[in-house]
Design a protein around this motif. Structure first.
Motif, PDB file in Angstrom:
ATOM      1  N   UNK A 216       0.805  -1.227   0.000  1.00 55.63           N
ATOM      2  CA  UNK A 216       0.000   0.000   0.000  1.00 55.63           C
ATOM      3  C   UNK A 216       0.838   1.277   0.000  1.00 55.63           C
ATOM      4  N   UNK A 217       2.179   1.147  -0.047  1.00 51.74           N
ATOM      5  CA  UNK A 217       3.018   2.349   0.098  1.00 51.74           C
ATOM      6  C   UNK A 217       2.651   3.431  -0.921  1.00 51.74           C
ATOM      7  N   UNK A 218       2.506   3.046  -2.196  1.00 50.15           N
ATOM      8  CA  UNK A 218       2.201   4.063  -3.214  1.00 50.15           C
ATOM      9  C   UNK A 218       0.816   4.659  -2.985  1.00 50.15           C
ATOM     10  N   UNK A 219      -0.152   3.805  -2.675  1.00 50.42           N
ATOM     11  CA  UNK A 219      -1.505   4.296  -2.352  1.00 50.42           C
ATOM     12  C   UNK A 219      -1.458   5.407  -1.319  1.00 50.42           C
ATOM     13  N   UNK A 220      -0.534   5.243  -0.353  1.00 45.69           N
ATOM     14  CA  UNK A 220      -0.508   6.181   0.761  1.00 45.69           C
ATOM     15  C   UNK A 220      -0.265   7.605   0.275  1.00 45.69           C
ATOM     16  N   UNK A 221       0.593   7.765  -0.749  1.00 49.42           N
ATOM     17  CA  UNK A 221       0.833   9.110  -1.296  1.00 49.42           C
ATOM     18  C   UNK A 221      -0.477   9.741  -1.748  1.00 49.42           C
ATOM     19  N   UNK A 222      -1.258   8.990  -2.541  1.00 47.61           N
ATOM     20  CA  UNK A 222      -2.527   9.524  -3.048  1.00 47.61           C
ATOM     21  C   UNK A 222      -3.528   9.715  -1.919  1.00 47.61           C
ATOM     22  N   UNK A 223      -3.497   8.806  -0.952  1.00 46.71           N
ATOM     23  CA  UNK A 223      -4.466   8.920   0.154  1.00 46.71           C
ATOM     24  C   UNK A 223      -4.179  10.140   1.025  1.00 46.71           C
ATOM     25  N   UNK A 224      -2.890  10.443   1.217  1.00 46.08           N
ATOM     26  CA  UNK A 224      -2.570  11.641   2.006  1.00 46.08           C
ATOM     27  C   UNK A 224      -3.141  12.867   1.291  1.00 46.08           C
ATOM     28  N   UNK A 225      -3.005  12.898  -0.036  1.00 48.12           N
ATOM     29  CA  UNK A 225      -3.556  14.020  -0.811  1.00 48.12           C
ATOM     30  C   UNK A 225      -5.075  14.082  -0.641  1.00 48.12           C
ATOM     31  N   UNK A 226      -5.699  12.927  -0.581  1.00 46.64           N
ATOM     32  CA  UNK A 226      -7.156  12.891  -0.439  1.00 46.64           C
ATOM     33  C   UNK A 226      -7.592  13.342   0.968  1.00 46.64           C
ATOM     34  N   UNK A 227      -6.874  12.885   1.994  1.00 43.63           N
ATOM     35  CA  UNK A 227      -7.169  13.367   3.356  1.00 43.63           C
ATOM     36  C   UNK A 227      -7.157  14.900   3.348  1.00 43.63           C
ATOM     37  N   UNK A 228      -6.095  15.459   2.762  1.00 38.16           N
ATOM     38  CA  UNK A 228      -5.945  16.918   2.777  1.00 38.16           C
ATOM     39  C   UNK A 228      -7.032  17.588   1.949  1.00 38.16           C
ATOM     40  N   UNK A 229      -7.389  16.996   0.792  1.00 38.45           N
ATOM     41  CA  UNK A 229      -8.438  17.579  -0.062  1.00 38.45           C
ATOM     42  C   UNK A 229      -9.771  17.602   0.686  1.00 38.45           C
ATOM     43  N   UNK A 230      -9.964  16.650   1.592  1.00 38.41           N
ATOM     44  CA  UNK A 230     -11.213  16.616   2.365  1.00 38.41           C
ATOM     45  C   UNK A 230     -11.087  17.440   3.651  1.00 38.41           C
ATOM     46  N   UNK A 231     -10.016  18.205   3.748  1.00 45.48           N
ATOM     47  CA  UNK A 231      -9.855  19.129   4.863  1.00 45.48           C
ATOM     48  C   UNK A 231      -9.356  18.472   6.131  1.00 45.48           C
ATOM     49  N   UNK A 232      -8.774  17.282   6.020  1.00 42.06           N
ATOM     50  CA  UNK A 232      -8.318  16.576   7.230  1.00 42.06           C
ATOM     51  C   UNK A 232      -6.803  16.424   7.239  1.00 42.06           C
ATOM     52  N   UNK A 233      -6.276  16.356   8.433  1.00 40.87           N
ATOM     53  CA  UNK A 233      -4.860  16.034   8.620  1.00 40.87           C
ATOM     54  C   UNK A 233      -4.731  14.517   8.479  1.00 40.87           C
ATOM     55  N   UNK A 234      -3.743  14.058   7.721  1.00 33.64           N
ATOM     56  CA  UNK A 234      -3.609  12.600   7.563  1.00 33.64           C
ATOM     57  C   UNK A 234      -3.104  11.961   8.852  1.00 33.64           C
ATOM     58  N   UNK A 235      -3.455  10.672   9.069  1.00 35.20           N
ATOM     59  CA  UNK A 235      -2.917   9.976  10.246  1.00 35.20           C
ATOM     60  C   UNK A 235      -1.458   9.586  10.009  1.00 35.20           C
ATOM     61  N   UNK A 236      -0.845   8.978  11.021  1.00 38.59           N
ATOM     62  CA  UNK A 236       0.489   8.396  10.823  1.00 38.59           C
ATOM     63  C   UNK A 236       0.320   7.077  10.070  1.00 38.59           C
ATOM     64  N   UNK A 237       1.307   6.706   9.265  1.00 38.74           N
ATOM     65  CA  UNK A 237       1.221   5.451   8.503  1.00 38.74           C
ATOM     66  C   UNK A 237       2.379   4.535   8.843  1.00 38.74           C
ATOM     67  N   UNK A 238       2.113   3.245   8.721  1.00 39.29           N
ATOM     68  CA  UNK A 238       3.181   2.251   8.850  1.00 39.29           C
ATOM     69  C   UNK A 238       2.928   1.158   7.824  1.00 39.29           C
ATOM     70  N   UNK A 239       3.978   0.663   7.190  1.00 35.58           N
ATOM     71  CA  UNK A 239       3.814  -0.400   6.176  1.00 35.58           C
ATOM     72  C   UNK A 239       4.756  -1.544   6.500  1.00 35.58           C
ATOM     73  N   UNK A 240       4.171  -2.676   6.874  1.00 34.50           N
ATOM     74  CA  UNK A 240       5.017  -3.821   7.231  1.00 34.50           C
ATOM     75  C   UNK A 240       5.245  -4.714   6.016  1.00 34.50           C
ATOM     76  N   UNK A 241       6.332  -5.486   6.091  1.00 33.34           N
ATOM     77  CA  UNK A 241       6.615  -6.431   5.012  1.00 33.34           C
ATOM     78  C   UNK A 241       5.551  -7.529   4.963  1.00 33.34           C
ATOM     79  N   UNK A 242       5.384  -8.098   3.781  1.00 28.79           N
ATOM     80  CA  UNK A 242       4.344  -9.123   3.600  1.00 28.79           C
ATOM     81  C   UNK A 242       4.913 -10.508   3.898  1.00 28.79           C
ATOM     82  N   UNK A 243       4.029 -11.433   4.150  1.00 31.94           N
ATOM     83  CA  UNK A 243       4.439 -12.832   4.317  1.00 31.94           C
ATOM     84  C   UNK A 243       4.169 -13.572   3.008  1.00 31.94           C
TER      85      UNK A 243
END
Ligand code: GLU
Length: 457
Positions: A216-243
């Motif tokens: 989801x790392x790349x998604x996060x870039x677009x999602x942060x932009x969307x949080x901001x477009x909706x007038x919200x501060x984005x949360x903190x993110x963490x991305x763990x390795x997959x199994x």
């Protein structure tokens, strides 16, 4: 704002050990911070989501020791998603597109051949109201894209636009919004893809941290932009390795690969599954933690490595065995009783057999062996049969104590001259029907003199 995390599965199949990793990372993070944990079902895809899968996921989490503070279903929040879409339309940040998949693919190839990044070229933004009407008269219905903020004045002149965040797992991260296509938020049939409902719900639920797989790392870039477009501060993110499976292949919900339900049905200990799901693919050693508190002590999201971790079911079985074999009688008493193992001998029985169990249900066979004798006819050679008969004549009189096995076998040894395996193995087979198992010094007092004599071949 109090720390709030969520696990957001789509109920389109059974969750597997990789999903459990995500759930546990969020759960343990919330637990460690004294925060809240929400289970959110991303069930807007009504064709593939089912209530039965959602219920099963809840049960699986409970089995793992995860108890959400709140359960939310996206399908019940459509009004909020519609309002957010409307707001974006008003801000001209959500625009209709009419291309078919084939048209998009053709354009992608052209861009690649011109050495341009293969992203959507925003051609639909150039359509006039007349163009749109004509396309709709042809029977086309639009899908809707979110206009990424990667340009100054002209959306057809995207510029390098770096979005950065300090990832809870991976440390500082940077994504360039110019390297991305405007994400489709609404399908042609009017249903939402995952992105918009997820961000809207994260805002409304007050989510402060989102931990999920590194796909989801790349998604996060677009999602942060969307949080901001909706007038919200984005949360903190963490991305763990997959199994991955031991073959290196990704785990899939639909294939039912290593589903939590199948691990439970195999009789594995839930804390073994939780321990491996959390501690695998990280810098510290994998160990079986017997409680969630102990696992929480070991949990460190920043310790996860960058590369995918191979999951080995054998390692899981080993951890499960370790946990089971260390359990006190008090910890298993209720479960044993449910399996029909109870009474005054139950504790001594448990202490005698636990070291030989793969899973708790294996205890049932041993219980039958102790209570009623071997399930199979003891397969003794004729010569051994004679030896065992002679040995049974030498059984000490009661009362029997913990040393009766030693006393008995010393006499048998001195009278018959047999020793070592020759002495012990036939006796073990006669008593239990198996050539392996718990210490006979522990079993013999459980059988008693009468019970032992009843096993005379
Ligand atoms: N439903 C999404 C998924 O299963 C959730 C991703 C997220 O945590 O944002 O991939």
């Amino acid at each position: 704002m109090s720390v709030t995390l969520r696990f957001a599965p789509s109920p389109t199949g059974q969750i597997h050990i990789g999903n459990a990793r995500t759930a546990l990372y969020n759960w343990l993070y919330a637990r460690k911070a004294g925060g809240r944990f929400i289970l959110r079902f991303d069930d807007t895809d009504s064709a593939r989501s089912t209530r039965a899968y959602a219920d099963q996921i809840e049960q699986d989490l409970e089995w793992l020791g995860i108890t959400p503070d709140e359960v939310v279903r996206q399908s019940e929040r459509k009004d909020a998603h519609d309002r957010a879409a409307e707001l974006l339309r008003e801000k001209r940040l959500l625009y209709p597109c009419y291309e078919t998949a084939e048209e998009l693919e053709r354009r992608r190839k052209i861009r690649l051949s011109r050495r341009l990044p293969p992203v959507y070229g925003r051609e639909a933004l150039k359509l006039s109201a007349d163009d749109r009407r004509r396309l709709e008269d042809e029977g086309r219905t639009p899908h809707w894209r979110f206009l990424l903020p990667n340009f100054k004045d002209d959306p057809h002149q995207p510029e390098r636009t770096l979005v950065t965040w300090d990832d809870v797992v991976r440390g500082p991260q940077t994504v360039d919004l110019a390297a991305m296509s405007d994400p489709v938020l609404i399908r042609e049939d009017g249903t939402y893809l995952y992105t918009l409902p997820s961000v809207v719900d994260d805002i409304d639920l007050g989510i402060t941290h989102i931990i999920r797989g590194d796909d989801h790392v790349t998604n996060t870039g677009a999602q942060i932009a969307l949080f901001n477009a909706l007038g919200a501060q984005e949360p903190a993110f963490g991305h763990h390795n997959l199994l991955t499976a031991s073959t290196g292949e990704g785990l899939s919900k639909r294939k039912g690969a290593l589903s939590i339900a199948s691990l439970r049905d195999e009789g594995l200990e839930p804390m073994a599954v939780a321990s491996l799901a959390v501690l695998i693919g990280a810098s510290g050693a994998v160990e079986a933690c017997s409680t969630m508190d102990a696992l929480q002590e070991r949990f460190d999201p920043a310790a996860a490595s960058r590369s995918a971790a191979k999951f080995d079911p054998e390692e899981l079985r080993m951890l499960s065995r370790q946990l089971l074999q260390q359990k006190s009688f008090g910890e298993v008493e209720g479960k044993l009783a449910a399996l029909g193992i109870s009474g005054e001998n139950a504790e001594a029985f448990w202490l005698a057999v636990r070291g030989n169990l793969e899973n708790l249900e294996d205890a049932v066979d041993w219980w039958h062996i102790v209570q009623t004798g071997p399930a199979d006819d003891a397969s003794l050679e004729a010569e051994d049969r004679e030896f065992v008969r002679a040995a049974f004549e030498l059984l000490p009189e009661e009362p029997w104590t913990a040393t009766v096995w030693k006393e008995w076998t010393s006499i048998v040894k001195s009278r018959t001259g047999r020793k070592g395996k020759q002495l012990f193995k036939p006796l073990r087979i006669a008593l239990t029907g198996r050539d392996w198992g718990p210490e006979l010094s522990d079993l013999l007092p459980l059988l008693g003199r009468e019970g032992t004599l009843a096993r005379r071949p």
